[in-house]
Motif scaffolding. Sequence first.
Motif, PDB file in Angstrom:
ATOM      1  N   GLY A  15      83.515  53.854  70.756  1.00 33.81           N
ATOM      2  CA  GLY A  15      83.851  52.509  70.311  1.00 33.81           C
ATOM      3  C   GLY A  15      82.858  51.435  70.683  1.00 33.81           C
ATOM      4  O   GLY A  15      83.205  50.249  70.680  1.00 33.81           O
ATOM      5  N   LEU A  16      81.619  51.802  71.000  1.00 27.60           N
ATOM      6  CA  LEU A  16      80.625  50.782  71.317  1.00 27.60           C
ATOM      7  C   LEU A  16      80.198  50.057  70.042  1.00 27.60           C
ATOM      8  O   LEU A  16      80.058  50.669  68.982  1.00 27.60           O
ATOM      9  CB  LEU A  16      79.404  51.407  71.986  1.00 27.60           C
ATOM     10  N   VAL A  17      79.976  48.760  70.166  1.00 24.70           N
ATOM     11  CA  VAL A  17      79.535  47.965  69.020  1.00 24.70           C
ATOM     12  C   VAL A  17      78.330  47.130  69.434  1.00 24.70           C
ATOM     13  O   VAL A  17      78.102  46.869  70.617  1.00 24.70           O
ATOM     14  CB  VAL A  17      80.652  47.035  68.498  1.00 24.70           C
ATOM     15  N   GLY A  18      77.564  46.704  68.439  1.00 21.66           N
ATOM     16  CA  GLY A  18      76.453  45.796  68.690  1.00 21.66           C
ATOM     17  C   GLY A  18      75.306  46.446  69.449  1.00 21.66           C
ATOM     18  O   GLY A  18      75.101  47.654  69.413  1.00 21.66           O
ATOM     19  N   ARG A  19      74.527  45.605  70.110  1.00 17.97           N
ATOM     20  CA  ARG A  19      73.380  46.022  70.923  1.00 17.97           C
ATOM     21  C   ARG A  19      72.294  46.704  70.090  1.00 17.97           C
ATOM     22  O   ARG A  19      71.533  47.529  70.609  1.00 17.97           O
ATOM     23  CB  ARG A  19      73.800  46.984  72.040  1.00 17.97           C
ATOM     24  N   SER A  20      72.188  46.371  68.804  1.00 20.00           N
ATOM     25  CA  SER A  20      71.188  47.040  67.962  1.00 20.00           C
ATOM     26  C   SER A  20      69.770  46.724  68.427  1.00 20.00           C
ATOM     27  O   SER A  20      68.895  47.606  68.410  1.00 20.00           O
ATOM     28  CB  SER A  20      71.376  46.634  66.498  1.00 20.00           C
ATOM     29  N   ARG A  21      69.529  45.491  68.847  1.00 21.69           N
ATOM     30  CA  ARG A  21      68.190  45.130  69.327  1.00 21.69           C
ATOM     31  C   ARG A  21      67.849  45.930  70.573  1.00 21.69           C
ATOM     32  O   ARG A  21      66.733  46.466  70.704  1.00 21.69           O
ATOM     33  CB  ARG A  21      68.125  43.634  69.620  1.00 21.69           C
ATOM     34  N   GLU A  22      68.792  46.016  71.499  1.00 22.69           N
ATOM     35  CA  GLU A  22      68.538  46.747  72.736  1.00 22.69           C
ATOM     36  C   GLU A  22      68.327  48.234  72.465  1.00 22.69           C
ATOM     37  O   GLU A  22      67.478  48.876  73.097  1.00 22.69           O
ATOM     38  CB  GLU A  22      69.699  46.545  73.712  1.00 22.69           C
ATOM     39  N   ARG A  23      69.081  48.782  71.522  1.00 26.03           N
ATOM     40  CA  ARG A  23      68.912  50.200  71.186  1.00 26.03           C
ATOM     41  C   ARG A  23      67.514  50.464  70.626  1.00 26.03           C
ATOM     42  O   ARG A  23      66.887  51.475  70.948  1.00 26.03           O
ATOM     43  CB  ARG A  23      69.971  50.627  70.172  1.00 26.03           C
ATOM     44  N   SER A  24      67.048  49.561  69.780  1.00 21.72           N
ATOM     45  CA  SER A  24      65.722  49.759  69.196  1.00 21.72           C
ATOM     46  C   SER A  24      64.639  49.696  70.263  1.00 21.72           C
ATOM     47  O   SER A  24      63.647  50.431  70.202  1.00 21.72           O
ATOM     48  CB  SER A  24      65.464  48.715  68.110  1.00 21.72           C
TER      49      SER A  24
END
Length: 328
Positions: A15-24
């Motif tokens: 259920g994690l959401v967001g953090r797309s910038r950090e993942r990249s």
Amino acid sequence: MALPPPAQLPLRPRGLVGRSRERSLLNKSNAAPIVICGPVGVGKSAFALDYAHQIAAEMVDGQLYADLGSAPSDGQCLVTCFLRACGMPDEQLPAALDQRAGVLRSMLAERKLLMLLENVRDERQVRQLLAEPRCGAIIVVSRNPLLGLRDVRRMRLDVLPREDSVTMISDALSDRVAADLVDCSRFAELCGDLPLAIDIAVRKLVARPDVPLVRLIRRLTDRGTLLDWLRIGDVSVADLLRSAYLQLGGAAQTLLHELAHRSPEEPACRADDLAATAPIGEELVDELAAAGLLRHDDRVGAYRLDPLVRAFVVRYVIPKMNQRSIFS
């Protein structure tokens, strides 16, 4: 009989959401260890563990994991346990700790091995363990940026943007309500957009299908019961805030107590206040901000207290009477 490669990672969070910038940023090729830091409750451990599971299949020599929250600073037991997990017999273990740490660093540098260290308190706990993992990965999770460590990457996590908080709530409640986005946004605001607080409240709400979202919002609006609701099993937002508060210096604690008694509609402190008290005011505000107990609002050029922090201070912190105001 030869031991299988270690597979020590806990369950992957859901259920994690967001953090797309950090993942990249994590996915960019870089051999240096990564330190993921940030205040309590922002989901550092869940984020790091999710990433560790994402790359675990590539780590054919295994995954090492340890929670260092209560571990000794010398690291002797941890180094020995990791070497044993990697298949080294006791009779081959070097006698000296620095030699054992050197062997572990060699393994981390040359093997496809993942090491995840959580709740690191200070640099001494991990300094001897860090290597340049040419084939593997080293992830360190701490509230502190561990600036005493050289040649590491750092990534700071903060509370979720409101849009991601609303997504987290509506996704979790989609099977029982057509969640109203306005209500979800108010719910997120009362939880301070803190992933841990949202997760606890949502799980309790899902377990109580008879409780409408609007009723929970009314309950969370009451600062006297807000933190009571945000407790589930052995996980408590109040306990985590208490641990962050106790790590503050005395002057920073006094300032936090004073700011919590200011009107919630007003900024906790403005840039002009800090300019009049520099350097002590700036240092104390920086200390509170680093602990995640005070947040900068770029829109108004001021700092604000989250509702959860204000509720914690008002309810749990013993008032310090007759203290001279920091900004007087």
